[in-house]
Design an enzyme around this catalytic site. Structure first.
Site, PDB file in Angstrom:
ATOM      1  N   LYS A  13       0.827  -1.210   0.000  1.00  0.00           N
ATOM      2  CA  LYS A  13       0.000   0.000   0.000  1.00  0.00           C
ATOM      3  C   LYS A  13       0.865   1.265   0.000  1.00  0.00           C
ATOM      4  O   LYS A  13       0.600   2.199  -0.752  1.00  0.00           O
ATOM      5  CB  LYS A  13      -0.902   0.037   1.244  1.00  0.00           C
ATOM      6  CG  LYS A  13      -1.897  -1.105   1.324  1.00  0.00           C
ATOM      7  CD  LYS A  13      -2.809  -0.968   2.534  1.00  0.00           C
ATOM      8  CE  LYS A  13      -2.089  -1.019   3.883  1.00  0.00           C
ATOM      9  NZ  LYS A  13      -1.553  -2.355   4.233  1.00  0.00           N
ATOM     10  N   ARG A  88      -9.244   0.816   8.930  1.00  0.00           N
ATOM     11  CA  ARG A  88      -8.721  -0.504   9.280  1.00  0.00           C
ATOM     12  C   ARG A  88      -9.778  -1.377   9.953  1.00  0.00           C
ATOM     13  O   ARG A  88      -9.521  -2.540  10.220  1.00  0.00           O
ATOM     14  CB  ARG A  88      -7.648  -0.323  10.312  1.00  0.00           C
ATOM     15  CG  ARG A  88      -6.173  -0.401  10.095  1.00  0.00           C
ATOM     16  CD  ARG A  88      -5.532  -1.414   9.327  1.00  0.00           C
ATOM     17  NE  ARG A  88      -4.184  -1.651   9.813  1.00  0.00           N
ATOM     18  CZ  ARG A  88      -3.117  -0.925   9.485  1.00  0.00           C
ATOM     19  NH1 ARG A  88      -3.213   0.075   8.674  1.00  0.00           N
ATOM     20  NH2 ARG A  88      -1.946  -1.241   9.973  1.00  0.00           N
ATOM     21  N   ARG A 127      11.832  -6.514   5.134  1.00  0.00           N
ATOM     22  CA  ARG A 127      11.627  -5.061   5.052  1.00  0.00           C
ATOM     23  C   ARG A 127      12.441  -4.341   6.128  1.00  0.00           C
ATOM     24  O   ARG A 127      12.553  -4.798   7.250  1.00  0.00           O
ATOM     25  CB  ARG A 127      10.139  -4.769   5.236  1.00  0.00           C
ATOM     26  CG  ARG A 127       9.778  -3.308   5.123  1.00  0.00           C
ATOM     27  CD  ARG A 127       8.370  -3.159   4.614  1.00  0.00           C
ATOM     28  NE  ARG A 127       7.403  -3.119   5.697  1.00  0.00           N
ATOM     29  CZ  ARG A 127       6.104  -2.871   5.510  1.00  0.00           C
ATOM     30  NH1 ARG A 127       5.626  -2.669   4.302  1.00  0.00           N
ATOM     31  NH2 ARG A 127       5.289  -2.850   6.521  1.00  0.00           N
ATOM     32  N   ARG A 162      11.605  -2.733  11.914  1.00  0.00           N
ATOM     33  CA  ARG A 162      10.601  -2.191  12.817  1.00  0.00           C
ATOM     34  C   ARG A 162      10.323  -3.159  13.957  1.00  0.00           C
ATOM     35  O   ARG A 162      10.367  -4.361  13.767  1.00  0.00           O
ATOM     36  CB  ARG A 162       9.290  -1.911  12.062  1.00  0.00           C
ATOM     37  CG  ARG A 162       9.196  -0.497  11.546  1.00  0.00           C
ATOM     38  CD  ARG A 162       8.106  -0.319  10.522  1.00  0.00           C
ATOM     39  NE  ARG A 162       6.826  -0.926  10.871  1.00  0.00           N
ATOM     40  CZ  ARG A 162       5.758  -0.912  10.084  1.00  0.00           C
ATOM     41  NH1 ARG A 162       5.813  -0.309   8.900  1.00  0.00           N
ATOM     42  NH2 ARG A 162       4.634  -1.493  10.445  1.00  0.00           N
ATOM     43  N   ARG A 173      -0.018  -9.441  13.404  1.00  0.00           N
ATOM     44  CA  ARG A 173      -0.586  -8.392  12.541  1.00  0.00           C
ATOM     45  C   ARG A 173      -1.437  -8.992  11.433  1.00  0.00           C
ATOM     46  O   ARG A 173      -2.468  -8.440  11.060  1.00  0.00           O
ATOM     47  CB  ARG A 173       0.521  -7.537  11.929  1.00  0.00           C
ATOM     48  CG  ARG A 173       0.936  -6.399  12.844  1.00  0.00           C
ATOM     49  CD  ARG A 173       2.275  -5.841  12.455  1.00  0.00           C
ATOM     50  NE  ARG A 173       2.268  -5.144  11.186  1.00  0.00           N
ATOM     51  CZ  ARG A 173       3.339  -5.022  10.394  1.00  0.00           C
ATOM     52  NH1 ARG A 173       4.476  -5.572  10.729  1.00  0.00           N
ATOM     53  NH2 ARG A 173       3.255  -4.342   9.282  1.00  0.00           N
TER      54      ARG A 173
HETATM   55  P1  ADP Z   1       1.282  -2.150   7.964  1.00  0.00           P
HETATM   56  O1  ADP Z   1       0.272  -1.753   6.941  1.00  0.00           O
HETATM   57  O2  ADP Z   1       2.609  -2.432   7.403  1.00  0.00           O
HETATM   58  O3  ADP Z   1       0.776  -3.124   8.970  1.00  0.00           O
HETATM   59  P2  ADP Z   1       1.117   0.467   9.160  1.00  0.00           P
HETATM   60  O4  ADP Z   1       2.335   1.276   9.030  1.00  0.00           O
HETATM   61  O5  ADP Z   1      -0.062   0.802   8.323  1.00  0.00           O
HETATM   62  O6  ADP Z   1       1.598  -1.012   8.946  1.00  0.00           O
HETATM   63  O7  ADP Z   1       0.629   0.450  10.681  1.00  0.00           O
HETATM   64  C1  ADP Z   1       1.477   0.113  11.748  1.00  0.00           C
HETATM   65  C2  ADP Z   1       0.684   0.014  13.031  1.00  0.00           C
HETATM   66  O8  ADP Z   1       0.042   1.262  13.320  1.00  0.00           O
HETATM   67  C3  ADP Z   1      -0.453  -0.990  13.006  1.00  0.00           C
HETATM   68  O9  ADP Z   1      -0.023  -2.291  13.305  1.00  0.00           O
HETATM   69  C4  ADP Z   1      -1.392  -0.422  14.065  1.00  0.00           C
HETATM   70  O10 ADP Z   1      -0.912  -0.701  15.367  1.00  0.00           O
HETATM   71  C5  ADP Z   1      -1.248   1.058  13.857  1.00  0.00           C
HETATM   72  N1  ADP Z   1      -2.256   1.593  12.897  1.00  0.00           N
HETATM   73  C6  ADP Z   1      -2.014   2.173  11.693  1.00  0.00           C
HETATM   74  N2  ADP Z   1      -3.134   2.566  11.083  1.00  0.00           N
HETATM   75  C7  ADP Z   1      -4.156   2.224  11.933  1.00  0.00           C
HETATM   76  C8  ADP Z   1      -5.583   2.350  11.886  1.00  0.00           C
HETATM   77  N3  ADP Z   1      -6.210   2.912  10.821  1.00  0.00           N
HETATM   78  N4  ADP Z   1      -6.307   1.870  12.936  1.00  0.00           N
HETATM   79  C9  ADP Z   1      -5.691   1.321  14.010  1.00  0.00           C
HETATM   80  N5  ADP Z   1      -4.367   1.165  14.111  1.00  0.00           N
HETATM   81  C10 ADP Z   1      -3.587   1.613  13.091  1.00  0.00           C
END
Ligand code: ADP
Ligand code: ZN
Length: 217
Positions: A13, A88, A127, A162, A173
């Protein structure tokens, strides 16, 4: 363009969003980047979010909706935006719908980037991310390493794995994604807004999006 990018962690994404910003001046809005920036800066938001993030759990909807209500009203969103990692959960999607209706903003579509699980797992474990909260450039030890090992090409900060990209956190996740986020695919299908792309290269995803937007424009 005004898009929601859906897809499991590691589906690409962020990469797709960054490529799309170069096409028409739309901005990438990544809730993950915003949250990691807040954690790095030690703000109140960062303090509240950190434990959830490290465990691979979602941050509570109220915190996210507070961030997004402000972010979507900033001036740079007028040229279009790419929502990367938001919504999400179903409650986030419902609240986003109300919020956009009030602001008079219409989305083009929700793009589901559908990548096989083995590809996802391989990508996430290889990554690496720039540790500088305001850079957050993404690398891959196999396919896209920094020129100098462990050092960001863009800003010179250390490039790290990370904390939520250890194997245990990754599998958590992915479970969270299946339970909480995958239902959004059905949500946007019902809304008549869903486009699914099952390409594994980000370039092919971009092409499919452009084709679809060209066809509907
Ligand atoms: P990825 O898509 O690689 O899992 P992100 O960078 O989008 O990682 O998100 C990292 C973390 O940030 C998630 O695991 C969650 O804890 C938090 N997070 C990000 N966006 C949201 C969201 N829209 N709602 C709830 N938690 C979020
Ligand atoms: Zn950097």
């Amino acid at each position: 363009m005004k898009l929601i990018l859906l897809g499991a962690p590691g589906a690409g994404k962020g990469t797709v969003a960054k490529m799309l910003t170069k096409l028409d001046g739309s901005v990438q809005i990544s809730t993950g980047d915003i949250l990691r920036g807040a954690v790095a800066a030690g703000t109140e938001l960062g303090k509240q979010a950190q434990a959830y993030m490290n465990a691979g759990d979602l941050v509570p909807d109220e915190l996210i909706m507070g961030i997004m209500a402000k972010r979507l009203q900033e001036d740079d969103c007028k040229n279009g935006f790419l929502l990367d990692g938001f919504p999400r959960t179903i409650p986030q999607a419902e609240q986003l719908k109300d919020m956009l209706a009030k602001l008079g903003i219409e989305l083009d579509m929700a793009v589901n980037i559908d990548v096989p699980r083995d590809v996802i797992l391989d990508r996430l474990t290889t990554r690496r991310t720039c540790s500088n909260g305001s850079c957050q450039a993404i690398y891959n030890v196999k396919s896209n390493p920094p020129k100098q090992e462990g050092i960001c090409d863009k800003c010179g900060s250390p490039v790290v794995q990370r904390e939520d990209e250890t194997e245990a956190a990754i599998s958590h996740r992915l479970e969270t994604y299946n339970a909480k986020t995958a239902p959004l695919i059905g949500f946007y299908e019902k809304e008549g807004m869903l486009m699914t792309v099952d390409a594994t290269s980000s370039e092919a995803v971009i092409e499919a999006i452009q084709e679809k937007l060209g066809a509907t424009a």
